[in-house]
Design an enzyme around this catalytic site. Structure first.
Site, short mmCIF file in Angstrom:
data_model
loop_
_atom_site.label_atom_id
_atom_site.label_comp_id
_atom_site.label_asym_id
_atom_site.label_seq_id
_atom_site.Cartn_x
_atom_site.Cartn_y
_atom_site.Cartn_z
N GLY A 94 0.85 -1.19 0.00
CA GLY A 94 0.00 0.00 0.00
C GLY A 94 0.88 1.24 0.00
O GLY A 94 2.09 1.16 0.22
N PHE A 96 1.19 3.54 2.04
CA PHE A 96 1.83 3.83 3.33
C PHE A 96 2.46 2.57 3.93
O PHE A 96 2.57 2.45 5.14
CB PHE A 96 0.83 4.45 4.30
N SER A 97 2.86 1.65 3.07
CA SER A 97 3.35 0.34 3.52
C SER A 97 4.57 0.42 4.45
O SER A 97 5.58 1.05 4.11
CB SER A 97 3.71 -0.49 2.29
N ASN A 98 4.45 -0.24 5.59
CA ASN A 98 5.60 -0.36 6.50
C ASN A 98 6.64 -1.29 5.90
O ASN A 98 7.85 -1.12 6.11
CB ASN A 98 5.16 -0.96 7.84
N CYS A 100 7.33 -1.76 2.70
CA CYS A 100 8.12 -1.05 1.68
C CYS A 100 9.10 -0.07 2.32
O CYS A 100 10.24 0.05 1.89
CB CYS A 100 7.19 -0.30 0.72
#
Ligand SMILES: *Cc1c(COP(=O)(O)O)cnc(C)c1O
Length: 379
Positions: A94, A96-98, A100
Site C-alpha cells: 500500500g 503507506f506500507s511499512n 516497503c
C-alpha cells in the site's frame, strides 16, 4: 559471497527444533538489521476484565526508522538478496506500507537501490508518513491501481520491472514478496519465537500469543515455531488486511515449501491446526472506525504506547472485545501481544485532522499569551 558496507552476511544457526524443516529451506545467512531482544512489558490496557493479564513484546522497538516486524523478515530476505548477488530491491504494498519503508531503508543502508510498487487511489504520491521516509532515502515509486491482484497483476509487474531495471542499470533486483512473506521471510518470526524462549516464554506461563496479520508471515512464523517446539500456546492472527482463506492458502504454501505438509496437502500439518485467525479488517484495509481511532488515542493516553491505525490498533481493539465478549476464544488469561510497530502511519494526516477538529479544551490547549500573574520568586 560479498556483502555491502557494515552489513556482512552472518552464518545463521537455526534452533535444533527446526530440524524437521526441509534442509534447503533453512537459511544459511542472516544480516543484522534490527535491534533485537526487544523487551516484554506488562501492559495495563484500558477496559479489559480484571482476571486478564496482558504483556507486550515491543517489536515496535526493533529500531528507530528501520522498525517494526518487517525488520525481522528482512534480516533473512536481505541476506538472500546479497547471497544472490542483487544490487537493488523491488517491494510492493500500500502507499503507506511499512514493509516497503523497511525494505527501502534497509536497502539504502546496505548501498542498494529500491523500487516500490504501490497501490494508490490517486496518481499523485502523498509524501507523508512512511512515504516521506521512502522519498528521503531516494526510492523509486511506481503507482498501480488500488486492489489489483497479486498473481495476475502485481507479480507480473514485478517481473517486468526486474527486466527494466536490469536493462537500464545493469543491476539485478531482488523481488521482495508482499509483506516480506514467503518461506524465507517467515524465518523472522521463527527466530523471534526462539528469542521469546530465551526471554522465559515457557516459564512465564503465557496462554496465548496475539499478533496482527497482514500478509500473514509473522503469525505463521510463530505458529510454525509453536508447533515444532511442542509448545501448547494458542497463536492468534488478527487479520487486518486479507481474508482467512488467503491466510490459510499462503500459510499452507509455506508449510509445503518447508516440507511440513505433503505437496497435495493430504498429510502433515495445516495452517488451520497451528494458527487461529480472526478477521478484524472492519470497514476496510487502512481505514478506521471512530471507535478504533478512539482506542488508539485511549491506549496512548493511558499507557504511553502507540498502536498503528492499520494493524495493531485493529488487533488490540478486537482483543479487548474478545476478552469481554468471548473470553473462551482465548486459551487462558495471560496474553502476550506482539506489537508489530507501524508508528509512521499515525503521521499520514488522518490523525492530525482528527485532532485539529477537536476543541481547545478537548485537546487540553490553554491560551496563555501573556504572563500577567505575579510569579513566585521560588517554589
Ligand atoms: C506488516 C505489518 C503487520 C502484519 O504482518 P504480516 O507478517 O504481514 O502478517 C502487522 N503490523 C504492522 C505494523 C505491519 O507493518
Amino acid at each position: 559471497m560479498k556483502s555491502n558496507l557494515d552489513y556482512p552476511l552472518v552464518p545463521y544457526e537455526a534452533p535444533s527444533w527446526t530440524s524437521t524443516i526441509n534442509k534447503d529451506m533453512i537459511p544459511k545467512y542472516t544480516i543484522k538489521l534490527g535491534t533485537l531482544n526487544t523487551p516484554i512489558q506488562r501492559w495495563r490496557l484500558p477496559d479489559i476484565p480484571d482476571d486478564f493479564e496482558v504483556f507486550v513484546k515491543r517489536d515496535d522497538m526493533t529500531g528507530s526508522v528501520l522498525t517494526g516486524n518487517k525488520v525481522r523478515k528482512l534480516e533473512f530476505l536481505m541476506a538472500d538478496c546479497v547471497d544472490k548477488g542483487c544490487q537493488a530491491v523491488i517491494a510492493c504494498g500500500g502507499i503507506f506500507s511499512n514493509s516497503c519503508r523497511a525494505a527501502a531503508i534497509a536497502a539504502r543502508q546496505m548501498g542498494l537501490d529500491s523500487h516500490l510498487l504501490l497501490w494508490s487511489k490517486e496518481t499523485e504520491m502523498p509524501f507523508t508518513g512512511n512515504a516521506l521516509l521512502d522519498r528521503l532515502v531516494g526510492s523509486n515509486f511506481y503507482l498501480m491501481p488500488k486492489d489489483c491482484p497479486f498473481q495476475t497483476d502485481v507479480y507480473p509487474r514485478m517481473r517486468q520491472l526486474y527486466a527494466h531495471i536490469l536493462k537500464t542499470s545493469g543491476k539485478k533486483a531482488y523481488q521482495i514478496p508482499f509483506g516480506g512473506t514467503n518461506e524465507i521471510g517467515v524465518w523472522g518470526y521463527i527466530a523471534c519465537f526462539h528469542e521469546l524462549m530465551g526471554q522465559g516464554l515457557f516459564e512465564s506461563n503465557y496462554t496465548d500469543i496475539v499478533i496482527a496479520g497482514g500478509s500473514g508471515g509473522s503469525v505463521m512464523g510463530l505458529g510454525i515455531a509453536n508447533y515444532l517446539t511442542g509448545s501448547k500456546l494458542k497463536i492468534h492472527g488478527m487479520a487486518a488486511c486479507l481474508t482467512n482463506e488467503y491466510f490459510h492458502n499462503e500459510g499452507d504454501k509455506i508449510l509445503r515449501a518447508h516440507g511440513l505438509q505433503a505437496e497435495d496437502g493430504s498429510t502433515g500439518v495445516k495452517t488451520a491446526d497451528i494458527v487461529h485467525f480472526a478477521e478484524v479488517v472492519g470497514i476496510g484495509y487502512g481505514m478506521n472506525t471512530p471507535e478504533e481511532m478512539e482506542c488508539i488515542e485511549k491506549i496512548a493516553t493511558k499507557t504511553g504506547i502507540f498502536v498503528d491505525p492499520v494493524y495493531s490498533s485493529k488487533a488490540v481493539y478486537n482483543l479487548i472485545k474478545m476478552m469481554n465478549e468471548s473470553p473462551d476464544t482465548l486459551k487462558g488469561k495471560k496474553v502476550l501481544f506482539i506489537h508489530t510497530g507501524g508508528v509512521f502511519d499515525l503521521f499520514s494526516g488522518v490523525f492530525a485532522s482528527r485532532m485539529n477538529a477537536k476543541s481547545c479544551s478537548e485537546n487540553r490547549v490553554f491560551d496563555w499569551m501573556e504572563l500577567t500573574d505575579k510569579v513566585p520568586s521560588s517554589v
